[in-house]
Design a protein around this motif. Sequence first.
Motif, short mmCIF file in Angstrom:
data_model
loop_
_atom_site.label_atom_id
_atom_site.label_comp_id
_atom_site.label_asym_id
_atom_site.label_seq_id
_atom_site.Cartn_x
_atom_site.Cartn_y
_atom_site.Cartn_z
N LYS A 137 0.84 -1.19 0.00
CA LYS A 137 0.00 0.00 0.00
C LYS A 137 0.88 1.25 0.00
O LYS A 137 1.87 1.33 0.74
CB LYS A 137 -0.92 0.01 1.22
N LYS A 138 0.49 2.23 -0.81
CA LYS A 138 1.27 3.44 -0.96
C LYS A 138 0.58 4.60 -0.24
O LYS A 138 -0.62 4.82 -0.42
CB LYS A 138 1.45 3.78 -2.44
N TYR A 139 1.37 5.37 0.53
CA TYR A 139 0.85 6.48 1.32
C TYR A 139 1.55 7.78 0.95
O TYR A 139 2.77 7.79 0.73
CB TYR A 139 1.06 6.23 2.82
N VAL A 140 0.79 8.86 0.90
CA VAL A 140 1.37 10.20 0.84
C VAL A 140 0.98 10.92 2.12
O VAL A 140 -0.13 10.76 2.62
CB VAL A 140 0.91 10.98 -0.41
N ILE A 141 1.90 11.70 2.65
CA ILE A 141 1.70 12.41 3.90
C ILE A 141 1.38 13.87 3.61
O ILE A 141 2.20 14.57 3.00
CB ILE A 141 2.95 12.34 4.79
N CYS A 142 0.22 14.34 4.02
CA CYS A 142 -0.16 15.74 3.82
C CYS A 142 -0.07 16.47 5.15
O CYS A 142 -0.96 16.35 6.00
CB CYS A 142 -1.57 15.83 3.25
N TYR A 193 -3.47 5.75 -0.31
CA TYR A 193 -3.98 6.46 0.86
C TYR A 193 -3.34 7.84 0.96
O TYR A 193 -2.13 7.98 0.75
CB TYR A 193 -3.67 5.71 2.16
N VAL A 194 -4.16 8.82 1.32
CA VAL A 194 -3.68 10.13 1.71
C VAL A 194 -3.77 10.20 3.23
O VAL A 194 -4.84 9.99 3.80
CB VAL A 194 -4.53 11.25 1.07
N LEU A 195 -2.64 10.44 3.87
CA LEU A 195 -2.59 10.52 5.33
C LEU A 195 -2.54 11.99 5.72
O LEU A 195 -1.55 12.68 5.45
CB LEU A 195 -1.35 9.77 5.83
N VAL A 196 -3.61 12.49 6.33
CA VAL A 196 -3.77 13.92 6.61
C VAL A 196 -3.34 14.20 8.04
O VAL A 196 -4.00 13.80 8.99
CB VAL A 196 -5.22 14.36 6.38
N THR A 197 -2.22 14.92 8.18
CA THR A 197 -1.65 15.16 9.51
C THR A 197 -1.19 16.61 9.68
O THR A 197 -0.34 16.91 10.53
CB THR A 197 -0.46 14.22 9.77
N GLY A 198 -1.73 17.53 8.88
CA GLY A 198 -1.36 18.93 9.00
C GLY A 198 -2.22 19.68 9.99
O GLY A 198 -3.02 19.09 10.73
N ARG A 199 -2.09 20.99 9.99
CA ARG A 199 -2.88 21.82 10.88
C ARG A 199 -4.36 21.60 10.61
O ARG A 199 -4.77 21.35 9.47
CB ARG A 199 -2.50 23.29 10.65
N ASP A 200 -5.18 21.71 11.63
CA ASP A 200 -6.59 21.31 11.54
C ASP A 200 -7.33 21.93 10.37
O ASP A 200 -8.14 21.27 9.70
CB ASP A 200 -7.32 21.67 12.84
N ASP A 201 -7.08 23.21 10.10
CA ASP A 201 -7.84 23.89 9.05
C ASP A 201 -7.45 23.45 7.65
O ASP A 201 -8.15 23.77 6.68
CB ASP A 201 -7.69 25.41 9.18
N THR A 202 -6.35 22.69 7.51
CA THR A 202 -5.96 22.17 6.19
C THR A 202 -6.63 20.85 5.86
O THR A 202 -6.61 20.42 4.71
CB THR A 202 -4.43 21.99 6.10
N HIS A 203 -7.22 20.20 6.85
CA HIS A 203 -7.73 18.84 6.65
C HIS A 203 -8.78 18.75 5.55
O HIS A 203 -8.74 17.87 4.69
CB HIS A 203 -8.32 18.31 7.96
#
Length: 434
Positions: A2-7, A74-84
């Motif tokens: 599985k491939k993931y990108v970290i946002c 998968y997109v892994l969303v771990t940025g500041r809350d308002d970017t989600h």
Amino acid sequence: MKKYVICGVSNRALEMFIKPILNEFSKENEIVGLLDSDPLRFSICKERYPKLEQVPTFNPEQFETMIDQTKADYVLVTGRDDTHVDYILRALYKQVNVITEKPMVTNAADAYKVMLAEAESKGKVIVTFNYRYSTFHRKIKEMILEGKVGRITSIDLNWYIDTYHGSSYFKRWNRSREISGGLSIHKSTHHFDLINWWLNQRPEEVFAYGALNYFGKNGEANPRKESGRYCGTCDVRNNCSYFRRWNPRIGSTTVRDDHLLAGVYEKEVPYTNYRPDACIFDEEISIEDTYVAAVKYDGGSMLSYSINFSAPYEGYRLVINGTKGRIETTEYHEPSRIPFEYPEQKVDYYPLFGGKETIELVKEPGGHGGGDPILLADLFLGPDPSRNYEILAGSEAGAYSIAVGEGVWRSVAEKKPINIKEILFQTDNQLTKF
């Protein structure tokens, strides 16, 4: 594979997700892209994890290019809350699955957008509510499913955030409602989701009181009414009770700050335009630090909830009342910051007619009461097949937790009960339970 990108290459991304993917789950998963608005975060990430040296990096405007180039699963969303919300919606539009940190988004309207987008996409959304995975929280869920308390009539949950952890939210971006949704969303969604999950009911209405009692310009411990100060350079910090509590005059050269891996002095913080040591008494602070709320559910249960962000110790007290019995538990968090002896957590069960039963559980290692490692295994290896109930949270669970949190601060502001469906714009009764 599985491939993931970290946002969002945040400290949470570095420690909570990137580290275990590389060290524990690399046979089944790989990181194929990093996205952030600050190039310095890429350098820090790759310095800490040399295995990512050749992984391509992208800015937010290159999101679609990143998905096309990396073929991410998968997109892994771990940025500041308002970017989600932006990353989640763009991923779903590209038919890609999403794993997002809580809160899923910062307001109920955006939460509904996510649910609608997911309904039209091949991609699915997972919200990482790690409090569900705590040893004690899973045990309570199992006791409820076994019928130990019968039909749940009421829940009392009182949460305490200590002066170290609580003040940290007012030093950073969390203190802006526009960015974080306020602490009834950024923090309390953890707790509202836990209650929603235990009950398996939808919240209908919330009424709350709230106030800014400790922080902001009128905070009683403010050594001088002046905005724009930073702990690292403040000339009155040794007169500040919050600073002095955790930073003695002798033997300390840096300021500790919860959830941060970098120092707080400007020269030590490697990120661009980021100071995590803003004054907790700044005039711009307007969110609340104290809440008391009542929530009504569609199955007849009621919740009495309170949270205080400036307490002498950290932890919670929980009571669940039902037609067949009662569950009680008290937990003390962060033992290194508690200056007194305290009892180990247990779960007490009181049948409505009968004797008390005390349940002692083996504490599992890892953050959030041992929940983090179990959550990560479910994310990157698949749900535990031996578990006979659902625990991974989806977009609807994320949305309802946010709607309650927004209902809390709106009720405070508007001085009236808030209807959850009205602020969530949710009229489709076919949405599944969580």
